[in-house]
Design a protein around this motif. Structure first.
Motif, PDB file in Angstrom:
ATOM      1  N   PRO A  10       9.093  10.906   7.209  1.00  8.81           N
ATOM      2  CA  PRO A  10       9.548   9.933   6.653  1.00  8.81           C
ATOM      3  C   PRO A  10       8.899   9.427   5.373  1.00  8.81           C
ATOM      4  N   CYS A  11       9.709   8.946   4.174  1.00 16.88           N
ATOM      5  CA  CYS A  11       8.955   8.410   2.914  1.00 16.88           C
ATOM      6  C   CYS A  11       8.804   6.892   3.144  1.00 16.88           C
ATOM      7  N   GLY A  12       7.689   6.493   2.833  1.00 10.69           N
ATOM      8  CA  GLY A  12       7.678   5.089   3.005  1.00 10.69           C
ATOM      9  C   GLY A  12       6.093   4.406   2.407  1.00 10.69           C
TER      10      GLY A  12
ATOM     11  N   TYR B 151      -3.571   5.708   6.749  1.00 11.30           N
ATOM     12  CA  TYR B 151      -2.850   6.388   5.658  1.00 11.30           C
ATOM     13  C   TYR B 151      -1.165   5.964   5.450  1.00 11.30           C
ATOM     14  N   ALA B 152      -0.908   5.799   4.334  1.00 12.75           N
ATOM     15  CA  ALA B 152       0.291   5.246   3.984  1.00 12.75           C
ATOM     16  C   ALA B 152       1.434   6.437   4.410  1.00 12.75           C
ATOM     17  N   GLY B 153       0.845   7.301   4.195  1.00 15.57           N
ATOM     18  CA  GLY B 153       1.816   8.705   4.619  1.00 15.57           C
ATOM     19  C   GLY B 153       2.550   9.079   3.216  1.00 15.57           C
TER      20      GLY B 153
ATOM     21  N   HIS C  86       0.894  -1.354   0.126  1.00 16.81           N
ATOM     22  CA  HIS C  86       0.009   0.168  -0.203  1.00 16.81           C
ATOM     23  C   HIS C  86       1.007   1.230  -0.052  1.00 16.81           C
ATOM     24  N   VAL C  87       0.726   2.047  -1.145  1.00 18.99           N
ATOM     25  CA  VAL C  87       1.560   3.268  -1.140  1.00 18.99           C
ATOM     26  C   VAL C  87       0.565   4.367  -1.715  1.00 18.99           C
TER      27      VAL C  87
ATOM     28  N   ARG D  52       4.766  -0.623   8.813  1.00 22.19           N
ATOM     29  CA  ARG D  52       5.041   0.425   8.221  1.00 22.19           C
ATOM     30  C   ARG D  52       6.725   0.258   7.689  1.00 22.19           C
ATOM     31  N   ARG D  53       6.765   0.693   6.144  1.00 22.95           N
ATOM     32  CA  ARG D  53       8.423   0.695   6.265  1.00 22.95           C
ATOM     33  C   ARG D  53       8.854   1.865   5.384  1.00 22.95           C
ATOM     34  N   ASP D  54      10.239   2.071   5.494  1.00 21.02           N
ATOM     35  CA  ASP D  54      10.644   3.262   4.887  1.00 21.02           C
ATOM     36  C   ASP D  54      11.491   2.927   3.502  1.00 21.02           C
TER      37      ASP D  54
END
Length: 357
Positions: free
Chosen positions: A210-212, A197-199, A5-6, A227-229
């Motif tokens: 952070p981007c992830g 929210y994936a962010g 999910h992005v 979540r992962r970066d």
């Protein structure tokens, strides 16, 4: 089964304040985020990638970038890419040469059966909130993922779908994959489902890291996620530096050097000066910006300091334009922050300096 999910990659977005040449570099850097999505999806053997809007930053995208994205998606035909349009890319940009494994949601709620899970969603459109909730049609006995580019709010916005979480209660949603808000957030829909929210998927800007992405795993009829970066070529740093103790520009320069010595030269840096300073302290922001710009990919500095004011001393003054100005501002209904801005501007004007607000 794994699902990635992005959201909000904003390809071609860049960051205009760095200038044209450096902005071109940032745009090229931005492509690495989508490249990472594809490579991670391959490595993790995911079954689907959910792109929840704003894959692109604008409605007009260079053909070379469209080809880059299309080729990356086509390079893994075993993975289905689900894409709901966002407020930045709400026009269908894959009208020609759309990869066979790319599914773009229409404006109406649509769902696809992947066996272990059902993926449903729609692209950005203005909805009456109650009408949208009624359109979500999942079976109770299935594991259901809803993907949207939307804002969870009790007000309606013109550029995207808005609704309240409570509108989805009882709609059999197990995981609501969201895009639009760049902050990492999550919460419960009801006793069954949750929203996530994936962010920030890659759009450049101070405060957006952070981007992830989010990795979803479906196992034995249950869904979990983490979540992962992304790996970053460069990052945005914002440092608030209290210069209350500084007596001159050399002191300010020393504090900035101390606080930034561990920040690499490939990064973008914003310095915000804060604290309370004597009225006559010369900060020489332009000189500082020129000196530190050589040490980073991009550097900017702003002054949010307040001026030390002895109100008792000022109250005792007579026939003082400065004192009358400060008394007038302090007695106003302005917020403390606005008062500080007005006092600083007023003192600059009285000294015959250029006023910046």
């Amino acid at each position: 089964m794994k699902i990635l999910h992005v959201a909000d990659l904003h390809l071609e977005g860049g960051y205009n304040r760095v200038g044209n040449e450096k902005n071109k570099i940032l745009k090229e850097d931005g492509l690495s985020f989508f490249e990472q999505v594809v490579e991670i999806a391959k490595k993790e053997n995911v079954s689907a990638v959910l792109v929840c809007g704003d894959l692109f930053d604008k409605l007009i995208v260079r053909k070379s970038i469209m080809k880059f994205v299309s080729d990356k998606i086509s390079s893994c035909p075993e993975i289905k890419f689900f894409y709901c349009l966002g407020n930045h890319d709400h026009k269908l940009l894959f009208e020609e040469n759309r990869p066979d494994n790319l599914i773009v949601f229409p404006a109406e709620f649509t769902k696809y059966d992947l066996g272990e899970v059902v993926i449903g969603g729609n692209s950005v459109v203005k909805y009456v909130k109650s009408d949208f909730a009624r359109s979500v049609n999942f079976d109770k006995g299935r594991l259901n993922i809803l993907m949207l580019h939307a804002y969870l709010a009790n007000a309606t916005y013109d550029d995207c779908l808005t609704f309240e979480v409570k509108d989805l209660k009882g709609r059999n949603v197990d995981y609501l994959a969201l895009g639009h808000v760049h902050t990492r957030m999550e919460g419960k829909i009801d006793e069954r489902g949750e929203w996530v929210y994936a962010g920030n998927g890659g759009k450049y800007g101070f405060g957006n890291y952070p981007c992830g992405y989010v990795m979803i795993e479906v196992k034995e009829g249950k869904l979990s996620w983490q979540r992962r970066d992304f790996e970053l070529k460069r990052n945005f740093f914002e440092e608030n530096i209290d210069i209350s103790s500084c007596e001159n520009v050399s002191d300010i320069k020393r504090l900035i050097s101390e606080r930034t010595q561990k920040i690499g030269k490939d990064n973008l840096l914003r310095i915000v000066l804060c604290g309370e300073c004597e009225e006559g302290l010369e900060k020489h922001l332009q000189i500082l910006e020129e000196q530190f710009s050589e040490k980073f990919f991009y550097f900017e500095i702003s002054d949010k300091t307040k001026i030390k004011i002895d109100l008792q001393k000022i109250a005792a003054e007579t026939l003082s334009l400065k004192a009358e100005m400060i008394k007038l501002i302090c007695s106003s209904n302005l917020s403390d922050e606005d008062k500080a801005v007005c006092i600083k501007a007023g003192l600059s004007a009285l000294r015959g300096e250029e006023v910046e607000i």
